[in-house]
Design a protein around this motif. Structure first.
Motif, short mmCIF file in Angstrom:
data_model
loop_
_atom_site.label_atom_id
_atom_site.label_comp_id
_atom_site.label_asym_id
_atom_site.label_seq_id
_atom_site.Cartn_x
_atom_site.Cartn_y
_atom_site.Cartn_z
N ARG A 125 0.85 -1.19 0.00
CA ARG A 125 0.00 0.00 0.00
C ARG A 125 0.89 1.23 0.00
NH1 ARG A 125 -3.00 -0.54 5.47
NH2 ARG A 125 -1.02 -1.54 6.02
N PHE A 126 0.39 2.31 -0.60
CA PHE A 126 1.12 3.57 -0.55
C PHE A 126 0.95 4.21 0.82
CE2 PHE A 126 1.01 8.28 -1.21
CZ PHE A 126 2.39 8.44 -1.33
N TYR A 127 2.06 4.52 1.44
CA TYR A 127 2.07 5.23 2.72
C TYR A 127 2.43 6.69 2.45
CZ TYR A 127 1.73 0.87 5.35
OH TYR A 127 1.29 -0.32 5.88
N PRO A 128 1.47 7.61 2.53
CA PRO A 128 1.77 9.01 2.22
C PRO A 128 2.72 9.63 3.23
CG PRO A 128 -0.44 8.80 3.14
CD PRO A 128 0.05 7.40 2.90
N SER A 129 3.44 10.63 2.77
CA SER A 129 4.31 11.38 3.66
C SER A 129 3.46 12.14 4.67
CB SER A 129 5.17 12.36 2.86
OG SER A 129 5.93 13.17 3.73
N LEU A 130 3.89 12.09 5.92
CA LEU A 130 3.18 12.79 7.00
C LEU A 130 3.91 14.06 7.42
CD1 LEU A 130 2.23 9.69 9.21
CD2 LEU A 130 0.85 10.82 7.45
N THR A 131 4.94 14.44 6.68
CA THR A 131 5.75 15.60 7.03
C THR A 131 4.92 16.89 6.94
OG1 THR A 131 7.74 14.51 6.20
CG2 THR A 131 7.83 16.90 6.48
N LYS B 228 7.47 1.24 1.74
CA LYS B 228 7.89 2.57 2.17
C LYS B 228 9.27 2.89 1.60
CE LYS B 228 5.41 2.45 6.61
NZ LYS B 228 5.58 2.60 8.09
N THR B 229 9.41 2.67 0.31
CA THR B 229 10.68 2.91 -0.38
C THR B 229 10.51 4.00 -1.43
OG1 THR B 229 11.69 0.72 -0.05
CG2 THR B 229 12.32 1.90 -2.02
N THR C 279 20.33 5.54 -9.91
CA THR C 279 19.19 5.35 -9.02
C THR C 279 19.71 5.01 -7.63
OG1 THR C 279 18.96 3.02 -9.63
CG2 THR C 279 17.64 4.61 -10.84
N LEU C 280 19.22 5.75 -6.64
CA LEU C 280 19.57 5.54 -5.24
C LEU C 280 18.29 5.19 -4.50
CD1 LEU C 280 21.82 8.72 -4.91
CD2 LEU C 280 22.63 6.36 -5.14
N ARG C 281 18.28 4.06 -3.79
CA ARG C 281 17.07 3.55 -3.17
C ARG C 281 17.11 3.75 -1.65
NH1 ARG C 281 14.93 2.26 -8.34
NH2 ARG C 281 16.23 0.72 -9.36
N TYR C 282 15.98 4.23 -1.10
CA TYR C 282 15.89 4.50 0.33
C TYR C 282 14.57 3.99 0.88
CZ TYR C 282 19.56 7.90 -0.83
OH TYR C 282 20.70 8.50 -1.29
N CYS C 283 14.59 3.57 2.15
CA CYS C 283 13.36 3.16 2.81
C CYS C 283 13.41 3.57 4.27
CB CYS C 283 13.13 1.65 2.68
SG CYS C 283 14.34 0.62 3.56
N THR C 284 12.27 3.48 4.93
CA THR C 284 12.23 3.72 6.37
C THR C 284 12.86 2.53 7.09
OG1 THR C 284 10.01 2.76 6.48
CG2 THR C 284 10.16 5.14 6.21
#
Length: 269
Positions: free
Chosen positions: A15-21, A140-141, A230-235
């Motif tokens: 599922r898409f987790y929207p940014s909460l910032t 969450k990537t 491409t640089l990949r990041y996740c929580t």
């Protein structure tokens, strides 16, 4: 790379987790809002002409070395595990600051892959979602696409289907030789899911997109190379199967679970 059957067995949360910032430090709130709405941000300046020129020279030498050893312009993967200068880009404060504004303080950088379309390269990248390839959960990537060369429509710039990340994980098919696609999955009739957007970038700029966003690129019929890293990041709460966690670097905050390997910077530049 895990097979589709293996990925299905993991039972991933796609599922898409929207940014909460609410108070971004580098981005503006409109960019965060748009990321949630359309699934991407583009045209973020990171490096000036001299800085990206230095890395372009580094990549030119690296590419020549890889090709001499039998590789290709698409085969430089997990580059942060092999090359110190790529590790430095994965952990670069200016890039990480943008990512933090979208996914929070505790961030893992787990991948680095050059996508380099040489002049007159007939290969395409079929419409796909990154989440379709990765044994990660929850979804969450984000991917940062750093333009090493200018990326324009004429030399095969990336394309996004705006808003397609809200549809969840879409069914893909295996690509076949007639598709002439770099990657192994293609989502058919992707344009029905939203507006197609060309991601033209100047060298030194980045785009950022969520792992559920449909994207791809056309061939490069021009005489100009088009290279992006491409640089990949996740929580840090994301869990990786098939030992993919070994390549995850803590680039901000903490990994409280100790799940990620946090390898040191390679000594080879």
């Amino acid at each position: 790379m895990p097979t589709w059957a293996q990925l299905a067995e993991i039972g991933r949360d796609l599922r898409f987790y929207p940014s909460l910032t609410k108070h971004p430090k580098v981005l503006i709130q409109e960019q965060v809002t748009n990321f949630n709405r359309v699934g991407y941000i583009k045209g973020i300046p990171i490096f000036d002409e001299a800085e990206i020129g230095e890395h372009r020279q580094y990549f030119d030498a690296l590419l020549a070395s890889v090709i001499a050893e039998g590789g290709s312009s698409y085969s430089i993967i997990s580059a942060h595990m092999k090359y110190g200068k790529v590790y430095d880009l994965l952990t670069h404060p200016r890039i990480v600051a943008c990512v933090k504004d979208l996914i929070g303080e505790d961030v893992i950088g787990w991948g680095a892959h050059y996508f380099c379309k040489m002049p007159h390269d007939s290969k395409t990248v079929g419409w796909h979602q990154d989440a379709g390839y990765w044994p990660l959960s929850p979804s969450k990537t984000v991917t940062v696409w750093l333009a090493i060369d200018d990326a324009a429509v004429e030399n095969g710039a990336m394309r996004f289907i705006a808003g397609s990340h809200h549809l969840g994980h879409l069914t893909a098919r295996h690509s076949d030789p007639d598709d002439n696609s770099v990657l192994g999955q293609i989502v058919e009739n992707a344009e029905q899911h939203g507006e197609s957007v060309d991601v033209e970038l100047k060298a030194g700029e980045i785009s950022i997109h969520t792992d559920l966003l449909l994207h791809g690129s056309n061939a490069n019929p021009s005489s100009k190379r088009r290279c992006g890293l491409t640089l990949r990041y996740c929580t840090s709460d994301v869990q990786a199967s098939y030992r993919w966690n070994r390549e995850g670097v803590v680039v901000s905050g903490k990994d409280n679970s100790g799940h990620w390997g946090n390898p040191p910077r390679p000594t080879v530049d």
